[in-house]
Design a protein around this motif. Structure first.
Motif, PDB file in Angstrom:
ATOM      1  N   ARG A 220      13.851  75.409  11.174  1.00 36.93           N
ATOM      2  CA  ARG A 220      13.133  76.148  12.147  1.00 36.93           C
ATOM      3  C   ARG A 220      12.757  75.684  13.498  1.00 36.93           C
ATOM      4  N   ARG A 221      12.692  74.050  13.552  1.00 38.15           N
ATOM      5  CA  ARG A 221      12.425  73.392  14.718  1.00 38.15           C
ATOM      6  C   ARG A 221      13.775  73.658  15.767  1.00 38.15           C
ATOM      7  N   LEU A 222      14.908  73.588  15.062  1.00 42.11           N
ATOM      8  CA  LEU A 222      16.338  73.596  15.849  1.00 42.11           C
ATOM      9  C   LEU A 222      16.262  75.123  16.372  1.00 42.11           C
ATOM     10  N   ASP A 223      15.858  75.858  15.587  1.00 40.76           N
ATOM     11  CA  ASP A 223      15.959  77.381  15.938  1.00 40.76           C
ATOM     12  C   ASP A 223      14.949  77.707  17.354  1.00 40.76           C
ATOM     13  N   GLY A 224      13.864  77.183  17.259  1.00 41.65           N
ATOM     14  CA  GLY A 224      12.937  76.868  18.337  1.00 41.65           C
ATOM     15  C   GLY A 224      13.479  76.276  19.648  1.00 41.65           C
ATOM     16  N   TRP A 225      14.407  75.252  19.344  1.00 41.94           N
ATOM     17  CA  TRP A 225      14.742  74.539  20.489  1.00 41.94           C
ATOM     18  C   TRP A 225      16.121  75.396  21.250  1.00 41.94           C
ATOM     19  N   VAL A 226      16.723  76.072  20.376  1.00 41.42           N
ATOM     20  CA  VAL A 226      17.757  76.957  20.921  1.00 41.42           C
ATOM     21  C   VAL A 226      17.029  77.997  21.717  1.00 41.42           C
ATOM     22  N   ARG A 227      16.083  78.515  21.258  1.00 44.34           N
ATOM     23  CA  ARG A 227      15.399  79.453  22.195  1.00 44.34           C
ATOM     24  C   ARG A 227      14.669  78.924  23.425  1.00 44.34           C
ATOM     25  N   PHE A 228      14.205  77.760  23.320  1.00 42.65           N
ATOM     26  CA  PHE A 228      13.450  77.135  24.398  1.00 42.65           C
ATOM     27  C   PHE A 228      14.654  76.631  25.351  1.00 42.65           C
ATOM     28  N   ARG A 229      15.694  75.982  25.192  1.00 48.79           N
ATOM     29  CA  ARG A 229      16.795  75.751  25.891  1.00 48.79           C
ATOM     30  C   ARG A 229      17.721  76.704  26.561  1.00 48.79           C
ATOM     31  N   GLY A 230      17.885  77.679  25.518  1.00 50.78           N
ATOM     32  CA  GLY A 230      18.798  78.929  25.780  1.00 50.78           C
ATOM     33  C   GLY A 230      20.244  78.522  25.467  1.00 50.78           C
ATOM     34  N   VAL A 231      20.788  79.522  25.166  1.00 50.32           N
ATOM     35  CA  VAL A 231      22.372  79.378  24.753  1.00 50.32           C
ATOM     36  C   VAL A 231      23.272  79.087  25.841  1.00 50.32           C
ATOM     37  N   GLU A 232      22.974  79.581  26.961  1.00 52.39           N
ATOM     38  CA  GLU A 232      23.677  79.447  28.115  1.00 52.39           C
ATOM     39  C   GLU A 232      23.511  78.039  28.631  1.00 52.39           C
ATOM     40  N   ALA A 233      22.343  77.476  28.626  1.00 51.05           N
ATOM     41  CA  ALA A 233      22.095  76.244  29.027  1.00 51.05           C
ATOM     42  C   ALA A 233      22.697  75.252  27.965  1.00 51.05           C
ATOM     43  N   ILE A 234      22.596  75.385  26.678  1.00 57.28           N
ATOM     44  CA  ILE A 234      23.349  74.451  25.869  1.00 57.28           C
ATOM     45  C   ILE A 234      24.981  74.849  25.943  1.00 57.28           C
ATOM     46  N   LEU A 235      25.545  75.739  26.123  1.00 55.74           N
ATOM     47  CA  LEU A 235      26.811  75.695  26.576  1.00 55.74           C
ATOM     48  C   LEU A 235      27.218  74.941  28.028  1.00 55.74           C
ATOM     49  N   ASP A 236      26.352  75.129  28.687  1.00 49.37           N
ATOM     50  CA  ASP A 236      26.608  74.304  29.965  1.00 49.37           C
ATOM     51  C   ASP A 236      26.595  72.982  29.874  1.00 49.37           C
ATOM     52  N   ARG A 237      25.672  72.254  29.082  1.00 49.12           N
ATOM     53  CA  ARG A 237      25.497  70.882  29.031  1.00 49.12           C
ATOM     54  C   ARG A 237      26.637  70.562  27.945  1.00 49.12           C
ATOM     55  N   THR A 238      27.093  71.255  27.175  1.00 48.14           N
ATOM     56  CA  THR A 238      28.058  70.651  25.935  1.00 48.14           C
ATOM     57  C   THR A 238      29.329  70.801  26.836  1.00 48.14           C
ATOM     58  N   ARG A 239      29.493  71.704  27.660  1.00 50.57           N
ATOM     59  CA  ARG A 239      30.888  71.847  28.619  1.00 50.57           C
ATOM     60  C   ARG A 239      30.925  70.374  29.398  1.00 50.57           C
ATOM     61  N   ALA A 240      29.776  69.919  30.039  1.00 54.96           N
ATOM     62  CA  ALA A 240      29.862  69.046  30.858  1.00 54.96           C
ATOM     63  C   ALA A 240      29.993  67.909  30.050  1.00 54.96           C
ATOM     64  N   TYR A 241      29.277  67.686  28.992  1.00 57.43           N
ATOM     65  CA  TYR A 241      29.691  66.388  28.186  1.00 57.43           C
ATOM     66  C   TYR A 241      30.911  66.415  27.800  1.00 57.43           C
ATOM     67  N   TRP A 242      31.604  67.323  27.271  1.00 65.61           N
ATOM     68  CA  TRP A 242      32.986  66.908  26.876  1.00 65.61           C
ATOM     69  C   TRP A 242      33.978  66.994  27.940  1.00 65.61           C
ATOM     70  N   GLN A 243      33.651  67.470  29.259  1.00 67.82           N
ATOM     71  CA  GLN A 243      34.624  67.352  30.200  1.00 67.82           C
ATOM     72  C   GLN A 243      34.530  65.855  30.723  1.00 67.82           C
ATOM     73  N   LEU A 244      33.162  65.147  30.610  1.00 64.98           N
ATOM     74  CA  LEU A 244      33.069  64.111  31.045  1.00 64.98           C
ATOM     75  C   LEU A 244      33.874  62.988  30.115  1.00 64.98           C
ATOM     76  N   TRP A 245      33.492  63.275  28.758  1.00 65.12           N
ATOM     77  CA  TRP A 245      34.046  62.523  27.634  1.00 65.12           C
ATOM     78  C   TRP A 245      35.604  62.365  28.013  1.00 65.12           C
TER      79      TRP A 245
END
Length: 676
Positions: A232-257
């Motif tokens: 439930r906490r993770l569900d709330g985190w997704v809503r708070f951050r937003g799917v688009e923002a999570i995709l953006d940060r994950t994209r940036a991380y793996w491009q850097l990695w």
């Protein structure tokens, strides 16, 4: 069926197959506890009053990654409906969450209601007994759980006032009375059953009305945790951050990695790796190989061979284990590519699981427990160690490569006695007193018991690594002991493994039940590695003859080519004729490429890198083996070892190319005036 798109963060691994089914969910250890048991999580589309699963005709599917990331780029087209879905999926690099963004557009004459149906067929802990699925009014989604494993599935139309999914249902599955709740979706309606227990599944729906030529976005996510509170906490985190923002940060991380050329990143451990000197498809596969391997590496050190649950290997078993041999090859490749932290955690794992006597057993679970095995402890009336001795040697070899590259003295210190000295002493002791050769063990293909050339090469390399470590740490007498043992192994190999008639190296010495020893002259691709750790020289006549013979006898005839493991290899062989060579393997073909680099044939090596890229899946996934006529994957896909050999051979090729011509293509050396 291969896994075209694995996604993971070292705790949560999910895989999608070629029909865009979500097929595997590993949590909280990569390679352990597959909570789907390989069953399908389907995606269905309701278009007005019509319905279709995207795995059926006439859907056209293209499954790719966004370049050099672990974010999918999936296109699904229904030519009759004139509807297209662009999907992006990612596992967040920190949180144990899978997020999915689906953009839908159609060209039908009028506005249509489009409903996406996502079905969940969990088998928590790998079993379909005692599961519960329920609608959770707190999150507005569906939760599956059993004991300490909870999975929350939810979604939303961005901008919608409604929290949670548009529709849902739970129910029983795989019984005489009920196939599963997924059938409930086929009429375009979900029944809304709020809870089910036992063998259960679920479905959720998201609906939006879409005008012709317009686009609608659908967000879906899956949260994995060990309690209801956590998901439930993770569900709330997704809503708070937003799917688009999570995709953006994950994209940036793996491009850097994955970017070895990021000039603004301090980079002192990577080998010089001018990927711009490679053709773009080869450079992309190099980076994607590193990323795909990373999805199969648990954050606690286990490097898993493969997580394709369709392959039930030897009596309903899989490849989801840590073999010290596969792990050592992967650790050497990723460390050479600049990811020393991954190699370091692998060596911590090895220190924890090595036997007190100094050897590794067959394979291990990600939680460091001993896994299943088919090597006997008692055979032909004799007690024997159920080991592949090459696994012990290879871990020592990879350790020395790590230390030589990084010189991390304090990191090595806790490994020195329990791992390095212990393994070195075992290799020195586990030898025949008369010949000096290693005692019999199982070969690297895990099929034959005897004394094998490849095993001898790894024992020699492991002893030399132990010798160098002992010298470096001031243990001179111990170092001399290891050196003497290594020298004895090398001399014995030259005495017993040289075929005088053909001036080539033999594959094995095999003991018959009556005690006599038989020379095995079978051509085997592993003979290509005898030079790699110094047992023999790559340019000496016997090695050149051996490499030429391997190529002549193991190159698979037909349109695909590639090298088979050994003559008439029966494992997963497509051609049933006894005289058939076998299927082409990526690791074997790339070993030949590595040998060509070593002997100066860079054009030949480049051709084999191109071969590997050509026969990978469009996503970049490399299988274990290929169909010799079609080039389609056979056995598991991806296999981390295949990707490791591609990375290793690419680095060897680039280094040799740079040594031959230290200037990038098209760039002449600086003039004297420029130097001033």
């Amino acid at each position: 069926m291969p896994r075209d798109l694995p996604l993971g963060n070292g705790n949560l691994l999910v895989t999608f197959d070629s029909r865009y089914h979500l097929r595997d969910v590993f949590f909280p250890l990569v390679g352990q506890e597959n909570h789907t048991a390989g069953h399908y999580f389907r995606l269905g589309v309701g278009f007005g009053r019509q319905f279709s699963w995207v795995h059926d005709a006439p859907w056209i599917r293209t499954l790719l990654y966004e370049p050099r990331t672990l974010i999918t780029y999936v296109t699904l087209r229904h030519p009759v409906w004139r509807l297209e879905i662009q999907a992006q999926d990612a596992v967040d690099m920190v949180q144990n969450v899978l997020v999915r963004r689906l953009a839908i557009r159609h060209e039908a004459p009028a506005a249509e209601t489009v409903t996406l149906f996502f079905t969940q067929d969990f088998h928590i802990y790998g079993l379909d007994v005692g599961d519960t699925a329920f609608y959770d009014p707190v999150t507005g989604g569906v939760v599956h759980y059993k004991r300490e494993r909870y999975f929350a599935v939810n979604g939303q139309i961005p901008g919608s006032r409604d929290a949670g999914v548009s529709s849902y249902s739970t129910g029983n599955k795989e019984t005489a009375q009920a196939e599963g709740t997924w059938r409930d979706a086929e009429d375009g309606q979900l029944g809304g059953n709020p809870i089910a227990q036992g063998s259960v599944d679920s479905a959720i729906g998201l609906s939006a009305e879409i005008e012709p030529g317009q686009e609608a976005i659908y967000h879906v996510w899956l949260c994995a945790g060990k309690s209801l509170e956590e998901v439930r906490r993770l569900d709330g985190w997704v809503r708070f951050r937003g799917v688009e923002a999570i995709l953006d940060r994950t994209r940036a991380y793996w491009q850097l990695w994955g970017d070895p050329d990021a000039a603004w990143v301090p980079d002192k451990t990577r080998e010089e790796c001018p990927l711009t000197a490679l053709e773009p498809p080869l450079a992309d596969l190099y980076i994607q190989s590193l990323l795909i391997m990373r999805t199969h590496i648990d954050n606690r050190g286990a490097i898993i061979a493969a997580n394709d649950s369709d392959v039930m290997h030897y009596a309903r078993d899989t490849y989801s284990y840590m073999w010290p041999r596969d792990g050592a090859f992967v650790a050497m490749a990723v460390d050479r590519a600049g990811y020393e932290d991954i190699a370091q955690r692998f060596f911590d794992f090895c220190r924890d699981v090595i036997e007190p006597e100094g050897y590794f057993l067959h394979k291990y679970n990600p939680d460091r427990t001993l896994s299943s095995s088919w090597h006997p402890w008692y055979r032909q009336g004799q007690v024997e160690l159920p080991i592949q001795e090459d696994e012990t040697g290879l871990v020592l070899i990879s350790l020395w490569e790590f230390f030589k590259r990084h010189r991390q003295v304090e990191t090595i210190k806790p490994w020195f006695r329990p791992l390095i000295v212990n393994a070195g002493q075992f290799l020195a002791d586990y030898r025949d007193g008369e010949s000096g050769l290693p005692l019999p063990s199982w070969d690297l293909w895990e099929e034959r018991h005897g004394i094998h050339a490849f095993t001898v090469s790894t024992v020699y390399g492991g002893l030399m690594a132990a010798y160098k470590f002992a010298q470096a740490f001031g243990e001179v007498r111990l170092g001399d002991h290891f050196w003497q043992a290594a020298h004895s192994v090398q001399q014995a190999f030259r005495q017993y493994f040289l075929d005088p008639e053909h001036t080539r190296w033999l594959r094995s010495l095999r003991q018959e039940p009556d005690g006599t020893w038989i020379s095995d002259t079978t051509w085997d691709a592993s003979l290509l590695l005898l030079w790699r750790w110094g047992l023999v020289e790559s340019h000496e006549e016997a090695m050149k003859n051996t490499a030429a013979g391997v190529y002549q006898h193991l190159w698979v005839p037909g349109p695909v080519g590639g090298l088979a493991r050994y003559q008439h290899d029966p494992y997963q062989r497509v051609d049933p004729r006894p005289e058939a060579v076998g299927n082409p393997w990526f690791v074997c073909t790339l070993w030949y490429g590595e040998y060509l680099v070593q002997t100066g044939d860079l054009d030949g090596a480049l051709a084999l890198l191109r071969w590997a890229q050509r026969y990978g899946l469009p996503s970049g996934v490399l299988a274990e083996q290929l169909h010799p006529d079609t080039g389609h994957p056979v056995s598991v896909a991806p296999l981390t070892w295949s990707h490791a050999e591609y990375v290793w051979t690419t680095l060897s090729y680039l280094n040799a190319q740079r040594a031959r011509s230290p200037f990038p293509p098209g760039r002449p050396p600086s003039s004297a005036a420029e130097n001033r």
